[in-house]
Design an enzyme around this catalytic site. Structure first.
Site, PDB file in Angstrom:
ATOM      1  N   GLY A  22       0.816  -1.208   0.000  1.00  0.00           N
ATOM      2  CA  GLY A  22       0.000   0.000   0.000  1.00  0.00           C
ATOM      3  C   GLY A  22       0.844   1.249   0.000  1.00  0.00           C
ATOM      4  O   GLY A  22       2.045   1.230   0.298  1.00  0.00           O
ATOM      5  N   MET A  26       2.348   9.307   4.371  1.00  0.00           N
ATOM      6  CA  MET A  26       3.667   9.446   4.983  1.00  0.00           C
ATOM      7  C   MET A  26       4.606   8.321   4.627  1.00  0.00           C
ATOM      8  O   MET A  26       5.823   8.499   4.676  1.00  0.00           O
ATOM      9  CB  MET A  26       3.540   9.490   6.510  1.00  0.00           C
ATOM     10  N   LYS A  44       7.231  -0.909   6.728  1.00  0.00           N
ATOM     11  CA  LYS A  44       6.705   0.434   6.484  1.00  0.00           C
ATOM     12  C   LYS A  44       7.888   1.374   6.303  1.00  0.00           C
ATOM     13  O   LYS A  44       8.731   1.496   7.205  1.00  0.00           O
ATOM     14  CB  LYS A  44       5.835   0.871   7.666  1.00  0.00           C
ATOM     15  N   ASP A 138      -5.346   8.319  16.613  1.00  0.00           N
ATOM     16  CA  ASP A 138      -5.771   8.176  15.215  1.00  0.00           C
ATOM     17  C   ASP A 138      -6.523   6.862  15.018  1.00  0.00           C
ATOM     18  O   ASP A 138      -6.312   6.161  14.036  1.00  0.00           O
ATOM     19  CB  ASP A 138      -4.566   8.261  14.280  1.00  0.00           C
TER      20      ASP A 138
END
Length: 318
Positions: A22, A26, A44, A138
């Protein structure tokens, strides 16, 4: 420097890229094979345009530190982090499944029973984080993964804030507009109850198939959280159990003092609703918050944003 890793590239001499999973605002996320332990992981990688921004790097580092400090079946495990090729990466548990947001988009609203089950697992994760003095800030359906066995996994502690952290976001509001608590939208201090508001938004979304506030910009959606009362779930879905309607309304109270004090209280009410027992939310009166509602507004975005505090405060004043 250019963003992106190709299939077969090795990150940090250990993680061989299999494919991109994905792309985010950021960071990009890759499926990789850990050459040392022989397992699949998610890596990530912070976008390189942010690698020279000390604030973004610190926020990225903090995600790894915050999430690695807690361990729970409903929280995505963090295995490793560090710099690579001029940027930074986090290695985490690979969850084979989909986000709760994608499931709702595909299937529509959840049954009350499934919504309660997912929320209880979400609250279990939140309770552990809060026990470690970490406020996620979040919580949203995009950050809730459902694996192939149906287990909930909370991820993305990228803007999490430890109670003892000296890092501040002066003049800015962190979060995602559609899930933003009123105090967060106003740039005020946040605590456990801020996350519980966001959990309430996720529960609302599961029960009705949509978030309570929509619009055409992040700022105006944030203003709706500050200034408007949501349409009650029972009005959106006729036949909605009164108990669940009351639980959602209490979780979405404008005043944090009117919400659940902690995840345990929230969970206890959901369990009571499932068994037909008495609810803490049964005594909640939505009129308590109506005096806090000032004026209607309109707006929306589903990605994490840093909103200028002055923009929200100025619009609210106007």
């Amino acid at each position: 420097m250019t963003d992106g890793f190709d299939k077969g590239q090795v990150i940090a001499g250990r993680y061989r890229v299999l494919r991109r999973l994905g792309v985010g605002g950021m960071a990009d996320v890759y499926l990789a094979e850990d050459g040392t332990l022989g397992r699949q992981v998610a890596v990530k990688v912070l976008l390189k345009r942010y690698s020279g921004d000390a604030q973004f790097v610190e926020r990225f580092r903090r995600e790894a530190q915050a999430a690695a400090s807690i361990s729970h079946p409903n929280i995505v495990n963090i295995y490793d982090w560090g710099p690579v090729d001029g940027t930074y990466y986090i290695v985490m548990e690979y969850v084979e499944g989909e986000t709760l947001k994608d499931r709702i988009r595909r299937e529509g609203r959840c049954s009350p029973g499934e919504a309660v089950r997912v929320t209880l697992e979400l609250l279990a994760a939140v309770q552990v984080a809060h026990g470690a003095h970490i406020v996620h800030r979040d919580i949203k359906s995009q950050n809730i993964l459902i694996d192939s066995a149906g287990t909930v996994k909370v991820t993305d502690f990228g803007i999490a804030k430890a109670d003892n952290s000296q890092m501040t976001e002066a003049g800015s509001i962190l979060g995602t507009a559609q899930y933003l608590a009123p105090e967060q939208a106003r740039g005020e201090p946040v605590d456990e109850r801020t996350d519980l508001y966001s959990v309430g938004v996720v529960l609302y979304e599961m029960l009705t198939g949509a978030v309570p506030f929509l619009g055409d910009s992040a700022v105006t959606v944030a203003l709706k959280h500050v200034n408007e009362q949501p349409t009650e779930p029972a009005e959106v879905v006729p036949g909605m159990p009164h108990s669940l309607n009351q639980i959602v309304l209490k979780a979405l109270a404008k005043d944090p003092d009117h919400r659940y004090r902690n995840a345990a209280e929230f969970s206890a009410d959901l369990i009571a609703a499932r068994s037909g027992g008495p609810l803490l939310a049964g005594a909640y009166d939505p009129d308590l918050d109506r005096t806090l509602v000032q004026s209607p507004a309109a707006g929306a975005e589903s990605t994490t944003r840093v909103l200028p505090r002055a923009a929200v405060a100025g619009a609210a004043a106007g």
